[in-house]
Motif scaffolding. Sequence first.
Motif, PDB file in Angstrom:
ATOM      1  N   VAL A  23       0.846  -1.186   0.000  1.00 42.94           N
ATOM      2  CA  VAL A  23       0.000   0.000   0.000  1.00 42.94           C
ATOM      3  C   VAL A  23       0.883   1.239   0.000  1.00 42.94           C
ATOM      4  CG1 VAL A  23      -1.876  -1.190   1.182  1.00 42.94           C
ATOM      5  CG2 VAL A  23      -0.136   0.002   2.522  1.00 42.94           C
ATOM      6  N   GLY A  24       0.274   2.378  -0.296  1.00 45.27           N
ATOM      7  CA  GLY A  24       1.034   3.623  -0.284  1.00 45.27           C
ATOM      8  C   GLY A  24       1.796   3.846  -1.578  1.00 45.27           C
ATOM      9  N   HIS A  25       2.729   4.778  -1.515  1.00 48.12           N
ATOM     10  CA  HIS A  25       3.493   5.161  -2.689  1.00 48.12           C
ATOM     11  C   HIS A  25       4.984   5.130  -2.365  1.00 48.12           C
ATOM     12  CE1 HIS A  25      -0.129   6.392  -4.822  1.00 48.12           C
ATOM     13  NE2 HIS A  25      -0.520   6.974  -3.701  1.00 48.12           N
ATOM     14  N   VAL A  26       5.764   4.731  -3.347  1.00 48.51           N
ATOM     15  CA  VAL A  26       7.206   4.669  -3.157  1.00 48.51           C
ATOM     16  C   VAL A  26       7.767   6.076  -2.993  1.00 48.51           C
ATOM     17  CG1 VAL A  26       7.639   4.717  -5.652  1.00 48.51           C
ATOM     18  CG2 VAL A  26       9.347   3.718  -4.108  1.00 48.51           C
ATOM     19  N   SER A  27       8.756   6.211  -2.128  1.00 48.10           N
ATOM     20  CA  SER A  27       9.391   7.509  -1.923  1.00 48.10           C
ATOM     21  C   SER A  27      10.319   7.829  -3.085  1.00 48.10           C
ATOM     22  CB  SER A  27      10.191   7.510  -0.624  1.00 48.10           C
ATOM     23  OG  SER A  27      11.313   6.640  -0.728  1.00 48.10           O
ATOM     24  N   ARG A  31      12.923   5.194  -5.012  1.00 42.75           N
ATOM     25  CA  ARG A  31      12.863   5.108  -6.468  1.00 42.75           C
ATOM     26  C   ARG A  31      14.196   5.531  -7.091  1.00 42.75           C
ATOM     27  NH1 ARG A  31       8.723   5.133 -10.348  1.00 42.75           N
ATOM     28  NH2 ARG A  31       7.120   5.483  -8.774  1.00 42.75           N
ATOM     29  N   GLU A  89       8.293   1.268   3.816  1.00 44.28           N
ATOM     30  CA  GLU A  89       7.434   2.233   3.130  1.00 44.28           C
ATOM     31  C   GLU A  89       6.062   1.663   2.782  1.00 44.28           C
ATOM     32  OE1 GLU A  89       9.219   4.162  -0.199  1.00 44.28           O
ATOM     33  OE2 GLU A  89      11.011   4.765   0.910  1.00 44.28           O
ATOM     34  N   SER A  90       5.994   0.377   2.502  1.00 47.24           N
ATOM     35  CA  SER A  90       4.753  -0.218   2.002  1.00 47.24           C
ATOM     36  C   SER A  90       3.968  -0.994   3.048  1.00 47.24           C
ATOM     37  CB  SER A  90       5.070  -1.166   0.845  1.00 47.24           C
ATOM     38  OG  SER A  90       5.793  -2.307   1.314  1.00 47.24           O
ATOM     39  N   PHE A 165       5.466  -1.925  -6.556  1.00 50.19           N
ATOM     40  CA  PHE A 165       5.528  -0.763  -5.673  1.00 50.19           C
ATOM     41  C   PHE A 165       6.562   0.246  -6.142  1.00 50.19           C
ATOM     42  CE2 PHE A 165       7.027   1.391  -1.760  1.00 50.19           C
ATOM     43  CZ  PHE A 165       5.815   1.906  -1.299  1.00 50.19           C
ATOM     44  N   THR A 166       7.667  -0.233  -6.689  1.00 50.63           N
ATOM     45  CA  THR A 166       8.779   0.654  -7.044  1.00 50.63           C
ATOM     46  C   THR A 166       8.758   1.108  -8.498  1.00 50.63           C
ATOM     47  OG1 THR A 166      10.208  -1.262  -7.506  1.00 50.63           O
ATOM     48  CG2 THR A 166      10.268  -0.334  -5.272  1.00 50.63           C
ATOM     49  N   GLY A 167       7.722   0.717  -9.250  1.00 49.48           N
ATOM     50  CA  GLY A 167       7.630   1.144 -10.633  1.00 49.48           C
ATOM     51  C   GLY A 167       8.596   0.448 -11.560  1.00 49.48           C
TER      52      GLY A 167
END
Length: 315
Positions: A23-27, A31, A89-90, A165-167
């Motif tokens: 969940v959430g967004h990678v910092s 990244r 982070e997640s 999560f990390t794109g």
Amino acid sequence: MNGPGCGCAPGRPAGADLPDGPVGHVSAALRGMIAAGLRPIPAGFCEMGAARSLYPGDLDSPRRRVRLDRFRIGAEVVTNDLFARFVAESGYVTTAEREGWSFVFHLLLPAASRHPEHPPGLPWWRKVMGANWAHPEGPGSGIADRMDHPAVHVSWWDAQAFAAFTGTRLPHEAEWEHAARGGLRHRRFPWGDEAEPGGVHRHNVWQGNFPMENTAEDGYRGTAPAASFPPNGYGLHNMTGNVWEWVADWFGPLPEARLPPLRKPKGPADGTERVMRGGSFLCHDSYCARYYVHSRSRNAPDSTASHIGFRVAAD
């Protein structure tokens, strides 16, 4: 018991639930760290497979050509440092953490006799309660002194979650082999054909008598830091040995050999096992000589063990 007949990669018994996604967004920081570790791989024709297979069940022969576009891939496998940042982070919980156990190679345990349960016919793999990426040998073990080592005890689902999560993404099998060859053709290793050129070890594999004696002549009885040993021609470390690496594809025959060569092959549309590439610190001529650039194995996507990790890729 799921997983291949190769006892170098034990499978988790069927029935594990699929994990919840992160969940959430990678910092931007995480990244950026991952992007800095990616290396460009040129487009072109790539050879896959071996002229003759050592293990027919691996379906890794005969050799054939495919065509790939440019992509990027990690110079190193994902380390404990990166994986710990991802988890922080997640909030992601890995397969081994949810299930409460993972497989640990017996010589890595201070007292293997305390963990008597093992897969049928594979006594060197012990089911260790509490073993996971943060506690590689179970409760009481840790990774504080191994932050630059590969993250292990990660399932295919865990690797996929990290990538989402990390794109990034998991490399396809053809991409992985193209990258592992480092620009060389018809060679067994990322650096050439000699296992130990000039008597120098170039990757982390087993020395001694498997599975009871590891002389660790290459310097490591377990995992080595992810950037150990010189990189190949594309700047990639440890493309053979150290840890098996999950890739995106389901296991099946190599891409069809045809002219013109297939472009960007992605393996079967479905299956029961995902491909792993590169071999590990447990590979040895007497048991599992799967430490070549063409070598492949497979396992159920929820399987975890102390010698399975991954690296990421990007378009």
